[in-house]
Design a protein around this motif. Structure first.
Motif, PDB file in Angstrom:
ATOM      1  N   THR A  16       1.028  -1.642  -0.319  1.00  0.00           N
ATOM      2  CA  THR A  16      -0.229   0.165   0.051  1.00  0.00           C
ATOM      3  C   THR A  16       0.785   1.392  -0.332  1.00  0.00           C
ATOM      4  OG1 THR A  16      -1.868  -0.973   1.293  1.00  0.00           O
ATOM      5  CG2 THR A  16      -1.644   1.591   1.616  1.00  0.00           C
ATOM      6  N   GLN A  17       1.622   1.235   0.419  1.00  0.00           N
ATOM      7  CA  GLN A  17       2.577   2.528   0.987  1.00  0.00           C
ATOM      8  C   GLN A  17       3.591   2.666  -0.156  1.00  0.00           C
ATOM      9  OE1 GLN A  17       6.986   1.899   2.408  1.00  0.00           O
ATOM     10  NE2 GLN A  17       6.357   3.534   3.692  1.00  0.00           N
ATOM     11  N   LYS A  18       3.983   1.304  -1.006  1.00  0.00           N
ATOM     12  CA  LYS A  18       4.717   1.510  -2.251  1.00  0.00           C
ATOM     13  C   LYS A  18       3.410   2.294  -3.422  1.00  0.00           C
ATOM     14  CE  LYS A  18       8.210  -1.776  -1.918  1.00  0.00           C
ATOM     15  NZ  LYS A  18       8.578  -3.841  -2.466  1.00  0.00           N
ATOM     16  N   SER A  19       1.898   1.876  -3.419  1.00  0.00           N
ATOM     17  CA  SER A  19       1.154   2.294  -4.878  1.00  0.00           C
ATOM     18  C   SER A  19       0.882   3.891  -3.743  1.00  0.00           C
ATOM     19  CB  SER A  19      -0.007   1.691  -3.784  1.00  0.00           C
ATOM     20  OG  SER A  19      -1.254   1.373  -4.966  1.00  0.00           O
ATOM     21  N   LEU A  20       1.617   3.695  -2.858  1.00  0.00           N
ATOM     22  CA  LEU A  20       0.386   5.453  -2.753  1.00  0.00           C
ATOM     23  C   LEU A  20       2.113   6.442  -3.096  1.00  0.00           C
ATOM     24  CD1 LEU A  20      -1.024   7.683  -1.361  1.00  0.00           C
ATOM     25  CD2 LEU A  20       0.200   6.999   1.224  1.00  0.00           C
ATOM     26  N   LEU A  21       3.210   5.665  -3.003  1.00  0.00           N
ATOM     27  CA  LEU A  21       4.210   6.868  -2.885  1.00  0.00           C
ATOM     28  C   LEU A  21       4.878   6.595  -4.569  1.00  0.00           C
ATOM     29  CD1 LEU A  21       6.854   5.718  -0.410  1.00  0.00           C
ATOM     30  CD2 LEU A  21       5.804   7.745  -1.124  1.00  0.00           C
ATOM     31  N   SER A  22       3.435   5.916  -5.633  1.00  0.00           N
ATOM     32  CA  SER A  22       3.816   5.739  -6.970  1.00  0.00           C
ATOM     33  C   SER A  22       2.833   7.097  -7.394  1.00  0.00           C
ATOM     34  CB  SER A  22       3.921   4.170  -7.420  1.00  0.00           C
ATOM     35  OG  SER A  22       4.077   4.480  -8.718  1.00  0.00           O
ATOM     36  N   ALA A  23       1.582   7.149  -6.917  1.00  0.00           N
ATOM     37  CA  ALA A  23       0.547   7.389  -6.857  1.00  0.00           C
ATOM     38  C   ALA A  23       1.142   9.658  -6.863  1.00  0.00           C
ATOM     39  CB  ALA A  23      -0.274   7.749  -6.473  1.00  0.00           C
ATOM     40  N   PHE A  24       1.837   9.562  -5.433  1.00  0.00           N
ATOM     41  CA  PHE A  24       2.203  10.782  -5.559  1.00  0.00           C
ATOM     42  C   PHE A  24       3.731  11.175  -6.527  1.00  0.00           C
ATOM     43  CE2 PHE A  24       2.167  11.028  -0.523  1.00  0.00           C
ATOM     44  CZ  PHE A  24       1.070  11.062  -0.685  1.00  0.00           C
ATOM     45  N   GLU A  25       4.158  10.385  -7.103  1.00  0.00           N
ATOM     46  CA  GLU A  25       5.051   9.982  -7.722  1.00  0.00           C
ATOM     47  C   GLU A  25       4.582  10.756  -8.945  1.00  0.00           C
ATOM     48  OE1 GLU A  25       9.050  10.298  -7.741  1.00  0.00           O
ATOM     49  OE2 GLU A  25       9.417   9.566  -5.689  1.00  0.00           O
ATOM     50  N   SER A  26       3.826  10.159  -9.884  1.00  0.00           N
ATOM     51  CA  SER A  26       3.577  10.350 -10.633  1.00  0.00           C
ATOM     52  C   SER A  26       2.843  11.645 -11.181  1.00  0.00           C
ATOM     53  CB  SER A  26       1.870   9.417 -11.198  1.00  0.00           C
ATOM     54  OG  SER A  26       0.971   9.136 -10.169  1.00  0.00           O
ATOM     55  N   ASN A  27       2.619  12.520 -10.534  1.00  0.00           N
ATOM     56  CA  ASN A  27       1.389  14.202  -9.674  1.00  0.00           C
ATOM     57  C   ASN A  27       2.868  15.193  -9.230  1.00  0.00           C
ATOM     58  OD1 ASN A  27      -1.332  13.288 -10.480  1.00  0.00           O
ATOM     59  ND2 ASN A  27      -0.940  11.439  -8.674  1.00  0.00           N
ATOM     60  N   GLY A  28       3.530  14.982  -9.728  1.00  0.00           N
ATOM     61  CA  GLY A  28       4.951  16.097  -8.840  1.00  0.00           C
ATOM     62  C   GLY A  28       5.719  15.519  -7.533  1.00  0.00           C
ATOM     63  N   LEU A  29       4.622  14.900  -6.955  1.00  0.00           N
ATOM     64  CA  LEU A  29       4.549  14.795  -5.562  1.00  0.00           C
ATOM     65  C   LEU A  29       5.940  14.056  -4.962  1.00  0.00           C
ATOM     66  CD1 LEU A  29       4.011  16.130  -2.626  1.00  0.00           C
ATOM     67  CD2 LEU A  29       2.205  14.142  -2.001  1.00  0.00           C
ATOM     68  N   THR A  30       7.360  14.192  -4.272  1.00  0.00           N
ATOM     69  CA  THR A  30       8.554  13.479  -4.039  1.00  0.00           C
ATOM     70  C   THR A  30       8.545  13.619  -2.726  1.00  0.00           C
ATOM     71  OG1 THR A  30      10.224  14.935  -5.008  1.00  0.00           O
ATOM     72  CG2 THR A  30       9.770  13.511  -6.817  1.00  0.00           C
ATOM     73  N   ARG A  31       9.275  12.170  -2.066  1.00  0.00           N
ATOM     74  CA  ARG A  31       8.996  11.810  -1.093  1.00  0.00           C
ATOM     75  C   ARG A  31      11.366  12.419  -1.154  1.00  0.00           C
ATOM     76  NH1 ARG A  31      11.579   7.677   2.600  1.00  0.00           N
ATOM     77  NH2 ARG A  31      10.104   7.237   4.653  1.00  0.00           N
ATOM     78  N   VAL A  32      11.437  13.155   0.385  1.00  0.00           N
ATOM     79  CA  VAL A  32      12.325  13.738   0.665  1.00  0.00           C
ATOM     80  C   VAL A  32      12.912  13.044   2.207  1.00  0.00           C
ATOM     81  CG1 VAL A  32      14.177  15.842   1.502  1.00  0.00           C
ATOM     82  CG2 VAL A  32      12.373  15.744  -0.202  1.00  0.00           C
ATOM     83  N   ALA A  33      13.827  11.949   1.713  1.00  0.00           N
ATOM     84  CA  ALA A  33      14.219  11.505   3.318  1.00  0.00           C
ATOM     85  C   ALA A  33      15.425  11.313   3.067  1.00  0.00           C
ATOM     86  CB  ALA A  33      13.330   9.502   3.191  1.00  0.00           C
ATOM     87  N   PRO A  34      16.541  12.254   3.683  1.00  0.00           N
ATOM     88  CA  PRO A  34      17.886  12.423   3.443  1.00  0.00           C
ATOM     89  C   PRO A  34      18.681  10.757   3.828  1.00  0.00           C
ATOM     90  CG  PRO A  34      17.042  13.972   4.782  1.00  0.00           C
ATOM     91  CD  PRO A  34      16.064  12.806   4.266  1.00  0.00           C
ATOM     92  N   GLU A  35      19.655  10.305   3.122  1.00  0.00           N
ATOM     93  CA  GLU A  35      20.881   9.405   3.829  1.00  0.00           C
ATOM     94  C   GLU A  35      21.873   9.464   4.708  1.00  0.00           C
ATOM     95  OE1 GLU A  35      19.650   6.222   4.097  1.00  0.00           O
ATOM     96  OE2 GLU A  35      18.521   6.554   2.794  1.00  0.00           O
ATOM     97  N   PRO A  36      22.316   8.990   6.398  1.00  0.00           N
ATOM     98  CA  PRO A  36      22.787   9.664   6.586  1.00  0.00           C
ATOM     99  C   PRO A  36      24.210   9.880   6.303  1.00  0.00           C
ATOM    100  CG  PRO A  36      21.929   7.463   7.429  1.00  0.00           C
ATOM    101  CD  PRO A  36      21.446   7.785   6.015  1.00  0.00           C
ATOM    102  N   GLY A  37      24.612  10.950   6.385  1.00  0.00           N
ATOM    103  CA  GLY A  37      25.766  11.517   5.605  1.00  0.00           C
ATOM    104  C   GLY A  37      25.230  12.587   4.454  1.00  0.00           C
ATOM    105  N   GLU A  38      23.894  12.674   3.859  1.00  0.00           N
ATOM    106  CA  GLU A  38      24.014  13.436   2.853  1.00  0.00           C
ATOM    107  C   GLU A  38      24.380  15.004   3.104  1.00  0.00           C
ATOM    108  OE1 GLU A  38      20.554  12.546   0.914  1.00  0.00           O
ATOM    109  OE2 GLU A  38      21.227  10.552   0.964  1.00  0.00           O
ATOM    110  N   ALA A  39      24.358  16.123   3.042  1.00  0.00           N
ATOM    111  CA  ALA A  39      24.297  17.013   3.249  1.00  0.00           C
ATOM    112  C   ALA A  39      23.348  18.210   3.665  1.00  0.00           C
ATOM    113  CB  ALA A  39      25.116  18.388   2.157  1.00  0.00           C
ATOM    114  N   PHE A  40      23.447  18.697   4.308  1.00  0.00           N
ATOM    115  CA  PHE A  40      22.043  19.350   5.076  1.00  0.00           C
ATOM    116  C   PHE A  40      21.722  20.293   4.366  1.00  0.00           C
ATOM    117  CE2 PHE A  40      19.464  22.633   7.452  1.00  0.00           C
ATOM    118  CZ  PHE A  40      18.987  22.157   7.613  1.00  0.00           C
TER     119      PHE A  40
END
Length: 208
Positions: free
Chosen positions: A115-139
Motif C-alpha cells: 500500500t505504501q509503495k502504491s501511494l508513493l508511486s501515485a505521489f511520484e506520478s503527480n509530481g509529489l516526491t518523498r524527501v528522506a535524506p540518508e545518513p551523511g547527506e548534506a543538510f
C-alpha cells in the motif's frame, strides 16, 4: 536573443539574406553603391526585429508553461498535504510491524508495504516526491528541518545523521520539510570522534 534556437535563426538569416542579396545585386549592376549600403542596413534592421519577435514569442511560451505548472501545483497542494497524514500512518505501521512475523501478521505487514509503495508511486506520478535524506547527506535548508544537533563519529559535521520524519516536495517546491538530526561541528572520524561523556545527554549545542 540567446533564446532563439539555431535552426530558427539560420532559417531567418537565410530567408532575409537571400532577399537582400538579390536586391543588392540589382543595385550593384546599376552602379549605385549607396543603394547597396542602404539595402544592407535595412536588411540588418529587419533581421534584428524578426529575431527579437521570435525570442519574445518563445519567452511568452515558456512563461505560459511555468504559469500552467504553478496553477497545477496550487490546485493539488492542499489535497497532497491531506494525503501526507495517510503516508505517515503507513510509515509508522511498517516501523511497528514485527520483523519476524509469520502468518496473518506477516501478510498484514506485506499489505502495508504494498500500500505504501502504491501511494508513493501515485505521489511520484503527480509530481509529489518523498524527501528522506540518508545518513551523511548534506543538510539542505530548503528541503530539511533540523530538529536536533548532536555529535557523531560516523558522519561529518553539518550532514544528516538520521531522518526522523520524511518530507515531501511538489514540483520541486517543499510541501513539508523533512525533519532530521544533524551532526554537530567536528563530528566524523576526521574530527577525532567524541568521548562517551560528550555523547550523553541528548541534543548537542554547538555554540556552548
Amino acid at each position: 536573443m540567446n533564446d532563439i534556437n539555431d535552426e530558427t535563426r539560420d532559417q531567418l538569416e537565410q530567408d532575409m539574406g537571400e532577399a537582400a542579396i538579390d536586391a543588392a545585386q540589382e543595385a550593384a549592376e546599376d552602379g549605385d553603391m549607396a543603394v547597396v549600403d542602404a539595402l544592407i542596413a535595412e536588411r540588418d534592421q529587419w533581421k534584428d526585429r524578426a529575431l527579437r519577435a521570435v525570442a519574445d514569442a518563445e519567452n511568452i511560451k515558456r512563461r505560459a508553461e511555468t504559469q500552467q505548472n504553478d496553477a497545477r501545483a496550487y490546485a493539488i497542494q492542499r489535497f497532497a498535504k491531506d494525503l501526507l497524514s495517510v503516508a505517515d500512518t503507513l510509515e509508522r505501521g511498517l516501523q511497528s510491524a514485527p520483523k519476524d512475523a509469520e502468518g496473518p501478521a506477516a501478510a498484514m505487514a506485506t499489505g502495508l508495504e504494498l500500500t505504501q509503495k502504491s501511494l508513493l508511486s501515485a505521489f511520484e506520478s503527480n509530481g509529489l516526491t518523498r524527501v528522506a535524506p540518508e545518513p551523511g547527506e548534506a543538510f539542505d535548508p530548503h528541503l530539511h528541518q533540523a530538529v536536533m544537533e548532536q555529535p557523531s563519529d560516523t558522519v561529518p559535521g553539518g550532514t544528516v545523521i538520521q531522518t526522523l520524519q520524511p518530507g515531501y516536495a511538489l514540483f520541486g517546491r517543499t510541501v513539508r520539510a523533512a525533519m532530521v538530526a544533524v551532526a554537530a561541528k567536528g563530528s566524523g572520524p576526521a574530527g577525532g570522534g567524541y568521548s562517551e561523556a560528550n555523547t550523553t545527554g541528548g541534543n548537542f549545542d554547538a555554540k556552548a
